[in-house]
Design an enzyme around this catalytic site. Structure first.
Site, PDB file in Angstrom:
ATOM      1  N   SER A  92     171.896  -0.169  65.540  1.00 12.34           N
ATOM      2  CA  SER A  92     172.096  -1.168  64.477  1.00 12.34           C
ATOM      3  C   SER A  92     171.183  -0.923  63.280  1.00 12.34           C
ATOM      4  CB  SER A  92     171.857  -2.579  65.010  1.00 12.34           C
ATOM      5  OG  SER A  92     170.484  -2.848  65.208  1.00 12.34           O
ATOM      6  N   PHE A 151     168.727  -5.374  63.366  1.00 14.20           N
ATOM      7  CA  PHE A 151     169.879  -6.033  62.743  1.00 14.20           C
ATOM      8  C   PHE A 151     170.849  -6.539  63.810  1.00 14.20           C
ATOM      9  CE2 PHE A 151     173.897  -6.371  60.379  1.00 14.20           C
ATOM     10  CZ  PHE A 151     173.458  -7.251  59.391  1.00 14.20           C
ATOM     11  N   TYR A 152     170.882  -5.876  64.959  1.00 17.60           N
ATOM     12  CA  TYR A 152     171.693  -6.359  66.084  1.00 17.60           C
ATOM     13  C   TYR A 152     171.251  -7.778  66.458  1.00 17.60           C
ATOM     14  CZ  TYR A 152     173.109  -7.058  70.944  1.00 17.60           C
ATOM     15  OH  TYR A 152     173.607  -7.588  72.106  1.00 17.60           O
ATOM     16  N   ALA A 153     169.944  -7.962  66.649  1.00 18.82           N
ATOM     17  CA  ALA A 153     169.416  -9.287  67.004  1.00 18.82           C
ATOM     18  C   ALA A 153     169.705 -10.296  65.898  1.00 18.82           C
ATOM     19  CB  ALA A 153     167.915  -9.196  67.262  1.00 18.82           C
ATOM     20  N   SER A 155     172.241 -10.280  63.866  1.00 20.64           N
ATOM     21  CA  SER A 155     173.670 -10.628  63.904  1.00 20.64           C
ATOM     22  C   SER A 155     173.951 -11.651  65.011  1.00 20.64           C
ATOM     23  CB  SER A 155     174.533  -9.371  64.094  1.00 20.64           C
ATOM     24  OG  SER A 155     174.445  -8.855  65.410  1.00 20.64           O
TER      25      SER A 155
END
Length: 322
Positions: A92, A151-153, A155
Site C-alpha cells: 500500500s 495507507f492500507y491501515a 483506508s
C-alpha cells in the site's frame, strides 16, 4: 437467508463461505480475482466452493455499482459480509491509488447498496493495523486509531468512519471486525507463514525484518471465521446501530519463535536474511477479545503449534511436496 460475501475467492472469504455452505445457508460470492497474488489459488478456492449447490459466484469489481446493486436485488440479499479489499501493508505504501479505488470507492458502493436495499446487517473487515504503534496492550476497541502507519491501515480506518456515518444517518446496522494476523490453510502467499514455509522448503533465505523481534497476535482462520459467524444475527440495537470488535487469539508470539515452530514441523532449518524495520511495520499486536466474548461468547480455540501443523500439511498436499 441469503448472505452476500465479497472477496469470496480470498483467504477469509473462502473459509467463511465454506462454513456457511456447510450449514446449508445460501451464499452469493463476489470477487474480482485480481492478480495481487497467484490467481490459481483464488480460482481453486472458487472451484471448491462451487461443489456446493447453495453457492453462486459472480466475478465483479465493486466499483461497478449498477452491476453490484442488480446482484443484491436479484438474489434478495439481506445480509452482507464485506471482506473484499486490496490487502497488504507494504504494497500500500508503494501503490496507494489501488487502495483508494478498492478500499474506499468499493466500500462506498457497498454502503450505498446496503442502504438502498435495506440490508439487515452489514459486517465489514477492518484490521488490527488501525491501532498503529500503540504502546498500550492488550489492544481494545477503545484504544486510539488516529495514527495509521500505512495507507492500507488508513483506508480501513476510513471504512470504519464511513460505516459509522451510514449507521448514524440511515440507521444501517454496521459491524466492523478488526482482524489480527489471520493464518492457516489456503492462506495468502504474501503473508509470513506462507512465505516462510515456501522459502524453507525451497532452501531459500527467509526475509526477517527487525531481527524477528515483532510480536504478532497470530489468529487461526477457523477462529477468525467463528468470530464473524457469531455476529451475523447480532446486529446492534443501539440508536446508532454500529459496533466494532477485535477478532484475535489474544496470545501474541515473537516472530522468531513462530519461525522455530515452522522449522520444527518441516524438520528443516531456515536460512535467514536479516533486514531493518520496514516503513509502516507495527512492532506488536495483541488483541483484547473481552468485548466480543461478552457479546457472543467468542473464544479462540486453536493454539499456534496446531495451526502451523495444519497449514504445513495443507501446503505439502496442495503443492505436492514430498
Amino acid at each position: 437467508m441469503n448472505i452476500l460475501i465479497t472477496g469470496a475467492a480470498g483467504f477469509i472469504g473462502y473459509h467463511l463461505t465454506k462454513k456457511l455452505l456447510k450449514k446449508n445457508i445460501n451464499v452469493i460470492g463476489l470477487d474480482n480475482i485480481n492478480n495481487y497474488y497467484d490467481t490459481n489459488l483464488k480460482k481453486d478456492r472458487i472451484t471448491n466452493l462451487k461443489k456446493y449447490k447453495k453457492f453462486q459466484f459472480y466475478k465483479i469489481d465493486l466499483c461497478q455499482y449498477i452491476k453490484l446493486n442488480n446482484i443484491v436485488k436479484k438474489n434478495k440479499v439481506k445480509f452482507i459480509i464485506h471482506l473484499a479489499a486490496q490487502a497488504g501493508v507494504r504494497y500500500s505504501n508503494k501503490n496507494p491509488k489501488i487502495y483508494f479505488k478498492s478500499n474506499l470507492e468499493g466500500f462506498f458502493n457497498i454502503l450505498e447498496v446496503s442502504r438502498h436495499n435495506k440490508i439487515k446487517h452489514l459486517i465489514y473487515a477492518s484490521t488490527s493495523s488501525v491501532y498503529g504503534n500503540s504502546k498500550i496492550f492488550p489492544l481494545n476497541e477503545n484504544c486510539r486509531t488516529d495514527y495509521p502507519l500505512s495507507f492500507y491501515a488508513a483506508s480501513k480506518k476510513s471504512n470504519e468512519v464511513m460505516a459509522h456515518s451510514y449507521s448514524s444517518i440511515y440507521k444501517l446496522p454496521c459491524t466492523g471486525v478488526r482482524f489480527f494476523t489471520a493464518y492457516g490453510p489456503f492462506g495468502r502467499p504474501d503473508m509470513s507463514l506462507f512465505k516462510f514455509t515456501e522459502s524453507i522448503i525451497n532452501n531459500k533465505p527467509i526475509e526477517l525484518y527487525n531481527n524477528g523481534n515483532h510480536d504478532r497476535d497470530f489468529t487461526y482462520i477457523d477462529d477468525i471465521v467463528d468470530g464473524i459467524f457469531s455476529l451475523i444475527k447480532k446486529q446492534s440495537k443501539k440508536t446508532i446501530p454500529y459496533e466494532i470488535f477485535n477478532i484475535g487469539s489474544g496470545n501474541p508470539q515473537k516472530l522468531k519463535d513462530y519461525i522455530k515452530l515452522i522449522e520444527k514441523k518441516l524438520k528443516i532449518s531456515a536460512k535467514v536474511k536479516k533486514l531493518p524495520l520496514q516503513t509502516g511495520d507495527i512492532i506488536k499486536t495483541h488483541s483484547d477479545n473481552k468485548k466480543l466474548k461478552k457479546y457472543t461468547n467468542y473464544k479462540a480455540k486453536t493454539n499456534i503449534e496446531d495451526g502451523i501443523t495444519k497449514f504445513v500439511e495443507w501446503y505439502k498436499d496442495y503443492y505436492k511436496v514430498i
